[in-house]
Design a protein around this motif. Sequence first.
Motif, PDB file in Angstrom:
ATOM      1  N   HIS A 313       0.826  -1.204   0.000  1.00 14.76           N
ATOM      2  CA  HIS A 313       0.000   0.000   0.000  1.00 14.76           C
ATOM      3  C   HIS A 313       0.868   1.266   0.000  1.00 14.76           C
ATOM      4  N   GLN A 314       1.972   1.237   0.726  1.00 18.35           N
ATOM      5  CA  GLN A 314       2.876   2.394   0.710  1.00 18.35           C
ATOM      6  C   GLN A 314       3.450   2.618  -0.688  1.00 18.35           C
ATOM      7  N   ARG A 317       0.761   4.058  -3.037  1.00 17.24           N
ATOM      8  CA  ARG A 317       0.545   5.495  -2.833  1.00 17.24           C
ATOM      9  C   ARG A 317       1.692   6.312  -3.429  1.00 17.24           C
ATOM     10  N   GLN A 318       2.920   5.816  -3.278  1.00 17.31           N
ATOM     11  CA  GLN A 318       4.059   6.530  -3.861  1.00 17.31           C
ATOM     12  C   GLN A 318       3.959   6.567  -5.389  1.00 17.31           C
ATOM     13  N   MET A 320       1.271   6.298  -7.266  1.00 11.91           N
ATOM     14  CA  MET A 320       0.155   7.145  -7.694  1.00 11.91           C
ATOM     15  C   MET A 320       0.504   8.621  -7.544  1.00 11.91           C
ATOM     16  N   ARG A 321       1.123   8.980  -6.423  1.00 11.29           N
ATOM     17  CA  ARG A 321       1.477  10.384  -6.183  1.00 11.29           C
ATOM     18  C   ARG A 321       2.417  10.919  -7.262  1.00 11.29           C
ATOM     19  N   SER A 375      -3.436   2.124 -11.209  1.00  7.71           N
ATOM     20  CA  SER A 375      -4.211   1.191 -10.382  1.00  7.71           C
ATOM     21  C   SER A 375      -4.583  -0.062 -11.158  1.00  7.71           C
ATOM     22  N   TRP A 434      -9.521   2.298  -8.453  1.00 10.17           N
ATOM     23  CA  TRP A 434      -8.872   2.762  -7.226  1.00 10.17           C
ATOM     24  C   TRP A 434      -9.607   2.243  -5.982  1.00 10.17           C
ATOM     25  N   LYS A 438      -8.197  -0.289  -2.836  1.00  6.82           N
ATOM     26  CA  LYS A 438      -8.320   0.043  -1.420  1.00  6.82           C
ATOM     27  C   LYS A 438      -9.125  -1.005  -0.655  1.00  6.82           C
TER      28      LYS A 438
END
Length: 449
Positions: A313-314, A317-318, A320-321, A375, A434, A438
Amino acid sequence: MSSTTQSKTLQKGLFGMALPIFGEFMLNMSVPVFDALFLSQVSDQAAASVGAVMPWFSMAIVFFSATGIAGASLASQYMGKLNYQRANLILAGLIILGVLAGLLCGLFFVSQASNIGQWMSLPPDMSLLAAEYLVLAGAGVGFMGLRMTLANICNSYGQSHWNTISAALMLVTNIIGNGVLVLGWFGATPMGVTGVALASLIAWLLSLSFSLLVVLLLIKVKLPLAEAIKKPALSLKPILKIAVPSALEPFSYQSFVMVMNLMIVQFGETSLTVRIYALNIYVYCTMMLVAIGIANTMLVTQLAGAGHFERCHQQMRQGMRWGLIAVAIVASIIFIFHQSLLGLFTSNPEVLALGVVVCLIHSLNEPLRAINIISGNVLRGCGDAVFVTGNAIAVTWLFSVPLAYFTGVYLGYGLYAVLLAGMVDEFLRSQINWRRWKSDKWKRKLAPD
């Protein structure tokens, strides 16, 4: 020793993997852009004719891409488990599928090249130009596809820098070939559209040869081809289980692009021309997203294979950011300079005038594509390809296509309405993918030990 210390992929991290992949894609996808530039030297009609049928060509590439990413993702999961023998068996199956798919695609294009332009409702003269390109480039599409398969093997071993060199070799060969065969360098007789296709064919073959030598002699990947043929349930079936639904999703998208082009053809040759040229300049956003998506997928799947779900998950997020930041910057730069960029292809004032709104829509659409691509790639890599495909097909064909036709053709709002329908399509699919990530439901789809 843990799997994370064994893996060169995880040691390199997102940027260590993504930058060479982006370099590869920048060079790789520059080939059709330069082809369009050289075609525009033949005529705007030649560029629009070939551009209109490129989604058919892209669908062949889509299968190679989906199969390659599926195989590399599965291999990465087994590498995360430190099961390199099973990983190499998967990669051997990937090679076999690449060869078979290349033969089938080549046969299709050779036999149907003269019909594809007619299926796209192109005028007879444009249909002939499209067939002239497809009969040669289509026959050799397997070379390009097998090269992509080898590139995914390099990615799974954390050796993506070799793909950049291979792609650079391909681009340089393509440019020189176009110069000789289209512009008549060194006194050669210009061959028009045939010259563009032949230049691409030579470039693909040379790049394929280089990549094959890298995999076998430099990375020294041991591919048990004989065992893969004897044990298709272990080598081919797991790839196809992900690849077939994975291929259907971009296949659905490319079909949507073709339907959009069919609608746009009705608005006139100028509308189709600006659409094709805009796609060519925004391809650099796409390849950047695909590079980040592939790198992120390789990292997440290895972490998932090792059971490190919080780190998954980390990493997501990286990825996607940075994907959203990068695409926002590039799309903004392209829009600011869109007139100059379109001017590389044409001086037609009608095309340039339409390009303002067309490029604005594309720029607004790219962040939505970022969420969708990043995603969707990770979900497919983790084995949740059926959900991603079902989402894409349902949204596109039950909602987006009717919306494009109703607003663009029936109500008569034309080109802009069709493009906005495509933007709505990206928004809906990206949000669904997305939310699926999640939910953690993808964990049930991971490869078994």
